[in-house]
Design a protein around this motif. Sequence first.
Motif, PDB file in Angstrom:
ATOM      1  N   MET A   1     -16.582 -11.851 -17.550  1.00 54.66           N
ATOM      2  CA  MET A   1     -17.658 -10.938 -17.957  1.00 54.66           C
ATOM      3  C   MET A   1     -17.274 -10.243 -19.253  1.00 54.66           C
ATOM      4  SD  MET A   1     -19.050  -7.531 -16.003  1.00 54.66           S
ATOM      5  CE  MET A   1     -20.061  -6.355 -16.880  1.00 54.66           C
ATOM      6  N   ALA A   2     -17.979 -10.519 -20.328  1.00 53.79           N
ATOM      7  CA  ALA A   2     -17.741  -9.845 -21.602  1.00 53.79           C
ATOM      8  C   ALA A   2     -18.792  -8.762 -21.790  1.00 53.79           C
ATOM      9  CB  ALA A   2     -17.767 -10.845 -22.739  1.00 53.79           C
ATOM     10  N   GLY A   3     -18.628  -7.982 -22.818  1.00 52.54           N
ATOM     11  CA  GLY A   3     -19.564  -6.895 -23.073  1.00 52.54           C
ATOM     12  C   GLY A   3     -19.277  -6.279 -24.427  1.00 52.54           C
ATOM     13  N   ARG A   4     -19.566  -5.000 -24.563  1.00 55.68           N
ATOM     14  CA  ARG A   4     -19.366  -4.283 -25.816  1.00 55.68           C
ATOM     15  C   ARG A   4     -18.315  -3.200 -25.617  1.00 55.68           C
ATOM     16  NH1 ARG A   4     -25.667  -3.164 -25.913  1.00 55.68           N
ATOM     17  NH2 ARG A   4     -25.029  -2.911 -23.743  1.00 55.68           N
ATOM     18  N   TYR A   5     -17.560  -2.920 -26.673  1.00 52.77           N
ATOM     19  CA  TYR A   5     -16.458  -1.982 -26.517  1.00 52.77           C
ATOM     20  C   TYR A   5     -16.331  -1.051 -27.724  1.00 52.77           C
ATOM     21  CZ  TYR A   5     -13.686  -4.715 -29.843  1.00 52.77           C
ATOM     22  OH  TYR A   5     -13.226  -5.348 -30.990  1.00 52.77           O
ATOM     23  N   VAL A   6     -15.682   0.078 -27.473  1.00 52.33           N
ATOM     24  CA  VAL A   6     -15.307   1.033 -28.502  1.00 52.33           C
ATOM     25  C   VAL A   6     -13.837   1.355 -28.311  1.00 52.33           C
ATOM     26  CG1 VAL A   6     -15.548   3.418 -29.305  1.00 52.33           C
ATOM     27  CG2 VAL A   6     -17.587   2.092 -28.763  1.00 52.33           C
ATOM     28  N   VAL A   7     -13.069   1.382 -29.404  1.00 51.65           N
ATOM     29  CA  VAL A   7     -11.677   1.807 -29.351  1.00 51.65           C
ATOM     30  C   VAL A   7     -11.550   3.094 -30.157  1.00 51.65           C
ATOM     31  CG1 VAL A   7      -9.270   1.249 -29.855  1.00 51.65           C
ATOM     32  CG2 VAL A   7     -10.842  -0.560 -29.134  1.00 51.65           C
ATOM     33  N   ARG A   8     -11.058   4.152 -29.519  1.00 47.64           N
ATOM     34  CA  ARG A   8     -10.808   5.419 -30.191  1.00 47.64           C
ATOM     35  C   ARG A   8      -9.297   5.616 -30.317  1.00 47.64           C
ATOM     36  NH1 ARG A   8     -15.428   5.237 -32.273  1.00 47.64           N
ATOM     37  NH2 ARG A   8     -17.221   5.970 -31.086  1.00 47.64           N
ATOM     38  N   THR A   9      -8.839   5.865 -31.546  1.00 50.85           N
ATOM     39  CA  THR A   9      -7.402   5.930 -31.823  1.00 50.85           C
ATOM     40  C   THR A   9      -6.991   7.344 -32.203  1.00 50.85           C
ATOM     41  OG1 THR A   9      -7.544   3.687 -32.696  1.00 50.85           O
ATOM     42  CG2 THR A   9      -5.519   4.903 -33.151  1.00 50.85           C
ATOM     43  N   TYR A  10      -5.866   7.772 -31.640  1.00 54.72           N
ATOM     44  CA  TYR A  10      -5.300   9.077 -31.965  1.00 54.72           C
ATOM     45  C   TYR A  10      -3.870   8.878 -32.436  1.00 54.72           C
ATOM     46  CZ  TYR A  10      -9.194  10.137 -28.885  1.00 54.72           C
ATOM     47  OH  TYR A  10     -10.435  10.155 -28.306  1.00 54.72           O
ATOM     48  N   GLY A  11      -3.483   9.587 -33.520  1.00 52.09           N
ATOM     49  CA  GLY A  11      -2.088   9.568 -33.920  1.00 52.09           C
ATOM     50  C   GLY A  11      -1.800   8.729 -35.145  1.00 52.09           C
ATOM     51  N   CYS A  12      -0.669   8.030 -35.106  1.00 52.08           N
ATOM     52  CA  CYS A  12      -0.023   7.449 -36.279  1.00 52.08           C
ATOM     53  C   CYS A  12      -0.540   6.059 -36.623  1.00 52.08           C
ATOM     54  CB  CYS A  12       1.482   7.390 -36.037  1.00 52.08           C
ATOM     55  SG  CYS A  12       1.920   6.306 -34.662  1.00 52.08           S
ATOM     56  N   GLN A  13       0.031   5.498 -37.708  1.00 50.57           N
ATOM     57  CA  GLN A  13      -0.339   4.145 -38.139  1.00 50.57           C
ATOM     58  C   GLN A  13       0.032   3.099 -37.100  1.00 50.57           C
ATOM     59  OE1 GLN A  13       1.782   4.109 -41.897  1.00 50.57           O
ATOM     60  NE2 GLN A  13      -0.104   4.493 -43.043  1.00 50.57           N
ATOM     61  N   GLY A  30     -14.418 -12.397 -25.852  1.00 51.51           N
ATOM     62  CA  GLY A  30     -15.868 -12.441 -25.988  1.00 51.51           C
ATOM     63  C   GLY A  30     -16.540 -11.096 -26.077  1.00 51.51           C
ATOM     64  N   TYR A  31     -15.764 -10.010 -26.093  1.00 49.87           N
ATOM     65  CA  TYR A  31     -16.346  -8.682 -26.252  1.00 49.87           C
ATOM     66  C   TYR A  31     -16.783  -8.474 -27.702  1.00 49.87           C
ATOM     67  CZ  TYR A  31     -14.612  -7.232 -21.636  1.00 49.87           C
ATOM     68  OH  TYR A  31     -14.369  -7.118 -20.288  1.00 49.87           O
ATOM     69  N   VAL A  32     -17.695  -7.551 -27.901  1.00 52.99           N
ATOM     70  CA  VAL A  32     -18.210  -7.231 -29.229  1.00 52.99           C
ATOM     71  C   VAL A  32     -17.998  -5.745 -29.490  1.00 52.99           C
ATOM     72  CG1 VAL A  32     -20.258  -7.145 -30.704  1.00 52.99           C
ATOM     73  CG2 VAL A  32     -19.941  -9.052 -29.096  1.00 52.99           C
ATOM     74  N   GLU A  33     -17.430  -5.425 -30.657  1.00 49.46           N
ATOM     75  CA  GLU A  33     -17.180  -4.033 -30.992  1.00 49.46           C
ATOM     76  C   GLU A  33     -18.462  -3.338 -31.430  1.00 49.46           C
ATOM     77  OE1 GLU A  33     -13.775  -1.506 -33.343  1.00 49.46           O
ATOM     78  OE2 GLU A  33     -14.564  -3.293 -34.341  1.00 49.46           O
ATOM     79  N   VAL A  34     -18.657  -2.101 -30.957  1.00 45.18           N
ATOM     80  CA  VAL A  34     -19.794  -1.276 -31.374  1.00 45.18           C
ATOM     81  C   VAL A  34     -19.262   0.081 -31.828  1.00 45.18           C
ATOM     82  CG1 VAL A  34     -21.460  -2.432 -29.878  1.00 45.18           C
ATOM     83  CG2 VAL A  34     -20.167  -0.484 -28.987  1.00 45.18           C
ATOM     84  N   ASP A  35     -20.122   0.861 -32.449  1.00 44.63           N
ATOM     85  CA  ASP A  35     -19.684   2.131 -33.030  1.00 44.63           C
ATOM     86  C   ASP A  35     -19.829   3.318 -32.093  1.00 44.63           C
ATOM     87  OD1 ASP A  35     -19.046   0.951 -35.494  1.00 44.63           O
ATOM     88  OD2 ASP A  35     -21.127   1.083 -36.166  1.00 44.63           O
ATOM     89  N   ASP A  36     -20.698   3.213 -31.114  1.00 50.71           N
ATOM     90  CA  ASP A  36     -21.036   4.374 -30.305  1.00 50.71           C
ATOM     91  C   ASP A  36     -20.833   4.091 -28.822  1.00 50.71           C
ATOM     92  OD1 ASP A  36     -23.105   6.253 -28.807  1.00 50.71           O
ATOM     93  OD2 ASP A  36     -22.749   7.114 -30.789  1.00 50.71           O
ATOM     94  N   GLU A  37     -20.288   5.072 -28.096  1.00 53.36           N
ATOM     95  CA  GLU A  37     -20.053   4.908 -26.664  1.00 53.36           C
ATOM     96  C   GLU A  37     -21.328   4.599 -25.890  1.00 53.36           C
ATOM     97  OE1 GLU A  37     -18.622   7.303 -28.399  1.00 53.36           O
ATOM     98  OE2 GLU A  37     -16.491   7.458 -27.860  1.00 53.36           O
TER      99      GLU A  37
END
Length: 212
Positions: A1-13, A30-37
């Motif tokens: 099962m694929a879908g859409r995802y958001v990754v939020r990053t905190y901290g260093c490089q 097969g997931y697709v990145e989106v901008d909004d939760e």
Amino acid sequence: MAGRYVVRTYGCQMNEHDSERIAGLLDAEGYVEVDDESDADVVVLNTCCIRENADNKLYGNLGHLKPWKEARDGRQIVVAGCLSQKDRGAIQQRAPYVDVVLGTHNVHRTAELMTHARTVGPITEILDEAVVDEHVLFPSALPVRREVSWAAWVTIQIGCDNNCAFCIVPSVRGAEISRPFDDIVAEVERFAADGVSEVTLLGQNVNSYGRD
């Protein structure tokens, strides 16, 4: 099962690079990145415990995500990074609706753990040390979704052996391990052939490269 995802990053490089690898792994599934939760089926919070108030920021964000998850069946919350390495099982104790908690040594398992959580139930998997395998030890060996086409991160070492009293990095990132020189050169050559003109060498303690 694929879908859409958001990754939020905190901290260093290094965290930014880990997030690129997590995104690359999800793309490969097969997931697709989106901008909004609001458009996402999966939210990944890649945490940092070095910065002040990191704990409050994480648990505050998790509190905001609880109604987001309850609004649609099948949504998942993944917590990764340094803070999860430090807090371990405490994250799901405080926020039992979190599906996956993984640490700094098993980024390569992100997609597998998400599948496990979907079919079996919530899971916390924290490894105490890095897996000695080139394809998972250094984030650069994993699939990647780069933010820009002309720049790339290249991991040359991980961990730190200094054990300074004021610093938690050795506890959450482990002992120093240098990446073989030929592997670094080969990756930079591949990036150059792909049109990358700016390469940033990464590590918890890059000045110690090769000492181990």
